[in-house]
Design an enzyme around this catalytic site. Structure first.
Site, PDB file in Angstrom:
ATOM      1  CB  SER A 129      -8.022   0.385   3.078  1.00 37.32           C
ATOM      2  OG  SER A 129      -8.383   1.368   4.026  1.00 37.32           O
ATOM      3  CD  GLU A 189      -1.533  -6.298   4.679  1.00 36.12           C
ATOM      4  OE1 GLU A 189      -1.628  -5.132   5.094  1.00 36.12           O
ATOM      5  OE2 GLU A 189      -1.417  -6.580   3.466  1.00 36.12           O
ATOM      6  CB  CYS A 197      -0.988  -0.046   1.150  1.00 42.74           C
ATOM      7  SG  CYS A 197      -2.395   1.075   0.905  1.00 42.74           S
ATOM      8  NE  ARG A 251      -9.903   4.507  11.426  1.00 44.22           N
ATOM      9  CZ  ARG A 251      -9.010   4.016  10.579  1.00 44.22           C
ATOM     10  NH1 ARG A 251      -8.008   3.275  11.007  1.00 44.22           N
ATOM     11  NH2 ARG A 251      -9.135   4.251   9.276  1.00 44.22           N
ATOM     12  CE  LYS A 270     -10.045   4.344   3.772  1.00 45.45           C
ATOM     13  NZ  LYS A 270     -10.255   4.198   5.234  1.00 45.45           N
ATOM     14  CG  HIS A 294      -3.876  -2.962   3.099  1.00 46.27           C
ATOM     15  ND1 HIS A 294      -2.717  -2.864   3.826  1.00 46.27           N
ATOM     16  CD2 HIS A 294      -4.278  -1.691   2.871  1.00 46.27           C
ATOM     17  CE1 HIS A 294      -2.427  -1.587   4.045  1.00 46.27           C
ATOM     18  NE2 HIS A 294      -3.357  -0.859   3.469  1.00 46.27           N
TER      19      HIS A 294
END
Length: 320
Positions: free
Chosen positions: A192, A237, A142, A249, A163, A235
């Site tokens: 992300s 992972e 990323c 969040r 985003k 990402h």
């Protein structure tokens, strides 16, 4: 793969509950093989979560791996205790004279800043330079990938209109390259981020090969032709709930956040997320370890020769 970690690393207990083979220091010392030495520069704020995610990803080949977690000395973490960092992490200064078979450089939540504004940028540049001479192959994730493309090739990042968050469909573009061996023609992977490196800029760089991309999310995976620098824009992972935690969040902070795409059942956050990318993520890390680390690295670290101006490990016939 047996992963060698410190006996009291918190992630170890969770991995053992998941039936992932984690080898303690005492047992590792009794085996007459040289493990692969993998450094993980963890720039993510929730370091323990990232430790667990990456150790899961490295657990799918029979090769023993010794993991060294790294942190930057020029930044103080606000989300991970200093006790944890002091106990389980080393700084770059402590390992700069060592060689490693592989290195993973994670993303970081600083992508809306200019690279030079990041407080540990100078130290990160030292690490990027060190990987060129002291690591067989490095995989960047990323923001780590964006910053490395900027450092190594001068490729700028650009802000996205909003985003990019969710699971996106990607297409394999160069099936002959071992890094994507075993991939389906199309596969899902998490993203992300607020920025990207333009596909045309990557394609115009003669040293880079695009291996997978998405019509919506752009380039997902590219690498240098010698395989020593690998760039993953998403990402892989991430575990099942990571995007969910990030979404909730942001909402709690009052940030206007779109529901992560293709992630929740019926796109409804209350129905929970679907895990649809784990097999390809595991395949990516397994291919990296096998074809770009294990089969290339010398038995004795540090034995390099120069080929066409690039340092690559010298093959001396010795194997594990």
């Amino acid at each position: 793969m047996p992963i060698r970690v410190q006996n009291d690393l918190p992630a170890r207990e969770i991995l053992e509950r998941e039936n992932i083979f984690v080898m303690d220091e005492d047992r590792a010392e009794s085996q007459q093989i040289r493990p692969l030495e993998i450094a993980i520069l963890n720039l993510m704020p929730l370091k323990e979560d990232t430790e667990l995610q990456l150790l899961r990803s490295l657990s799918n080949t029979p090769i023993q791996v010794n993991v060294t977690f790294l942190t930057v000395a020029s930044h103080r973490s606000r989300n991970t205790s200093m006790n944890h960092l002091n106990k389980f992490y080393q700084t770059f200064d402590e390992i700069r004279d060592q060689e490693f078979d592989g290195c993973i450089i994670t993303g970081a939540p600083v992508e809306q800043m200019e690279f030079e504004e990041v407080d540990y940028w100078d130290e990160l540049c030292e690490i990027f330079d060190w990987t060129k001479s002291s690591v067989t192959s490095t995989i960047h994730l990323c923001w780590g990938a964006q910053s490395a493309l900027y450092y190594h090739y001068g490729l700028e990042k650009r802000k996205l209109p909003k985003k990019l968050s969710g699971l996106y469909l990607h297409e394999v573009k160069n099936r002959k390259i071992p890094l994507v061996r075993g991939f389906d023609d199309r596969f899902l992977a998490p993203h992300s981020r607020y920025t990207e490196v333009a596909r045309d800029d990557i394609a115009a760089c003669e040293d880079l090969i695009i291996l997978a991309e998405s019509e919506e999310a752009g380039v997902f995976l590219c690498m240098s032709k010698d395989g020593r620098q690998i760039f993953v824009m998403g990402h892989p992972e991430y575990d099942r709930v990571t995007l969910d935690h990030e979404y909730r969040r942001d909402i709690a902070k009052g940030i206007e956040a779109a529901v992560p795409k293709n992630y929740y059942i019926d796109d409804d956050p209350e129905k929970g997320p679907l895990l649809l990318w784990r097999s390809h993520a595991n395949n990516l890390y397994t291919n990296w370890i096998n074809y770009y680390v294990y089969q290339i690295t010398p038995y004795s670290l540090g034995k390099y020769k120069t080929v066409q101006g690039d340092k690559v490990p010298e093959q001396n016939g010795e194997r594990r």
